[in-house]
Write an enzyme that holds these catalytic residues in place. Structure first.
Site, PDB file in Angstrom:
ATOM      1  N   HIS A  17       0.838  -1.211   0.000  1.00  0.00           N
ATOM      2  CA  HIS A  17       0.000   0.000   0.000  1.00  0.00           C
ATOM      3  C   HIS A  17       0.870   1.257   0.000  1.00  0.00           C
ATOM      4  CE1 HIS A  17      -2.967  -2.692   2.370  1.00  0.00           C
ATOM      5  NE2 HIS A  17      -3.515  -2.510   1.173  1.00  0.00           N
ATOM      6  N   LYS A  41     -18.024  -6.174   8.051  1.00  0.00           N
ATOM      7  CA  LYS A  41     -16.842  -6.973   7.750  1.00  0.00           C
ATOM      8  C   LYS A  41     -15.958  -7.060   8.991  1.00  0.00           C
ATOM      9  CE  LYS A  41     -13.025  -7.024   4.460  1.00  0.00           C
ATOM     10  NZ  LYS A  41     -12.395  -6.334   3.347  1.00  0.00           N
ATOM     11  N   ARG A  90      -1.626  -6.197  -8.671  1.00  0.00           N
ATOM     12  CA  ARG A  90      -0.530  -7.133  -8.438  1.00  0.00           C
ATOM     13  C   ARG A  90      -0.408  -8.140  -9.575  1.00  0.00           C
ATOM     14  NH1 ARG A  90      -2.582  -7.998  -2.460  1.00  0.00           N
ATOM     15  NH2 ARG A  90      -4.406  -8.010  -3.791  1.00  0.00           N
ATOM     16  N   SER A 128      -2.648  -7.713   2.885  1.00  0.00           N
ATOM     17  CA  SER A 128      -2.901  -7.625   4.329  1.00  0.00           C
ATOM     18  C   SER A 128      -3.184  -9.013   4.882  1.00  0.00           C
ATOM     19  CB  SER A 128      -4.096  -6.709   4.604  1.00  0.00           C
ATOM     20  OG  SER A 128      -3.807  -5.402   4.186  1.00  0.00           O
TER      21      SER A 128
HETATM   22  O1  PNS Z   1      -8.737  -3.112   0.292  1.00  0.00           O
HETATM   23  P1  PNS Z   1     -10.026  -3.598  -0.319  1.00  0.00           P
HETATM   24  O2  PNS Z   1     -10.882  -4.304   0.722  1.00  0.00           O
HETATM   25  O3  PNS Z   1      -9.821  -4.405  -1.566  1.00  0.00           O
HETATM   26  O4  PNS Z   1     -10.824  -2.253  -0.754  1.00  0.00           O
HETATM   27  C1  PNS Z   1     -12.070  -2.342  -1.375  1.00  0.00           C
HETATM   28  C2  PNS Z   1     -12.729  -0.962  -1.545  1.00  0.00           C
HETATM   29  C3  PNS Z   1     -12.791  -0.215  -0.222  1.00  0.00           C
HETATM   30  C4  PNS Z   1     -11.926  -0.151  -2.539  1.00  0.00           C
HETATM   31  C5  PNS Z   1     -14.152  -1.246  -2.098  1.00  0.00           C
HETATM   32  O5  PNS Z   1     -14.762  -2.211  -1.317  1.00  0.00           O
HETATM   33  C6  PNS Z   1     -15.049  -0.008  -2.126  1.00  0.00           C
HETATM   34  O6  PNS Z   1     -14.832   0.894  -2.899  1.00  0.00           O
HETATM   35  N1  PNS Z   1     -16.085  -0.002  -1.258  1.00  0.00           N
HETATM   36  C7  PNS Z   1     -17.029   1.084  -1.117  1.00  0.00           C
HETATM   37  C8  PNS Z   1     -18.406   0.729  -1.675  1.00  0.00           C
HETATM   38  C9  PNS Z   1     -18.428   0.915  -3.178  1.00  0.00           C
HETATM   39  O7  PNS Z   1     -18.293   2.012  -3.683  1.00  0.00           O
HETATM   40  N2  PNS Z   1     -18.537  -0.210  -3.928  1.00  0.00           N
HETATM   41  C10 PNS Z   1     -18.441  -0.229  -5.371  1.00  0.00           C
HETATM   42  C11 PNS Z   1     -19.769  -0.125  -6.047  1.00  0.00           C
HETATM   43  S1  PNS Z   1     -20.887  -1.432  -5.628  1.00  0.00           S
END
Ligand code: PNS
Length: 164
Positions: A17, A41, A90, A128
């Site tokens: 990150h 979560k 990645r 993570s």
């Molecule tokens: O580190 P992660 O868990 O892969 O991050 C995921 C994240 C936070 C980028 C994603 O879950 C997100 O954008 N969540 C907010 C809700 C949202 O906008 N979802 C997309 C449209 S359904």
């Protein structure tokens, strides 16, 4: 001012990150690191702890702000006037999910671009969840997380994570 958002769960922040955040802040005037607040979560660190770890890890980066957000990322980006979401890719395994997210976010907020930075080769395998797994078995995670927060992360993870 060109603003980028680096979103994620950051449970906890890793050097992978940090690589993306550091590279993004060289390209944009400001980077907002947005930590997803999702009470459904289960996370090893509370959102306040994740924000604190990120604040300490990014303390040397002047144009980086760390925040918590809930709801849709596309809406949050609009509210903060962000031009782009910046994420790390990645491997091909990341691609399908990230591609879907990018298309959805474009539909929800057509003014917002999603940009992918190719991860640095040393972080190809890093996530993570891998860090959590190694630490929970007492392994050495010092090559995977920022040094200034290593001890806090280790203490939490080697005792089995957050207790509800
Ligand atoms: O580190 P992660 O868990 O892969 O991050 C995921 C994240 C936070 C980028 C994603 O879950 C997100 O954008 N969540 C907010 C809700 C949202 O906008 N979802 C997309 C449209 S359904």
């Amino acid at each position: 001012m060109r603003i980028a958002i680096c979103p994620g769960s950051f449970d906890p922040v890793t050097l992978g990150h940090m690589d993306i955040i550091t590279r993004a802040q060289k390209v944009f005037d400001k980077v907002i690191v947005a930590v997803l607040i999702n009470p459904e979560k289960h996370t090893s660190f509370t959102v306040e702890e994740r924000i604190d770890l990120l604040n300490r890890a990014t303390a040397g980066l002047e144009n980086v702000e760390v925040v918590g957000f809930n709801g849709l990322l596309a809406d949050y980006a609009r509210m903060r006037n962000a031009a782009a979401i910046v994420k790390g890719l990645r491997a091909v395994t990341d691609f399908e999910y990230e591609f879907q997210m990018a298309l959805i976010n474009k539909k929800l907020n057509p003014g917002l671009e999603t940009m992918f930075l190719t991860t640095s080769s040393e972080n190809m395998f890093l996530s993570s969840s891998i860090v959590k797994q190694i630490a929970s078995f007492g392994g050495d995670i010092s090559n995977f997380v920022p040094e200034c927060i290593l001890q806090d992360i280790q203490e939490r993870l080697c005792t089995g994570g957050r207790k509800e």
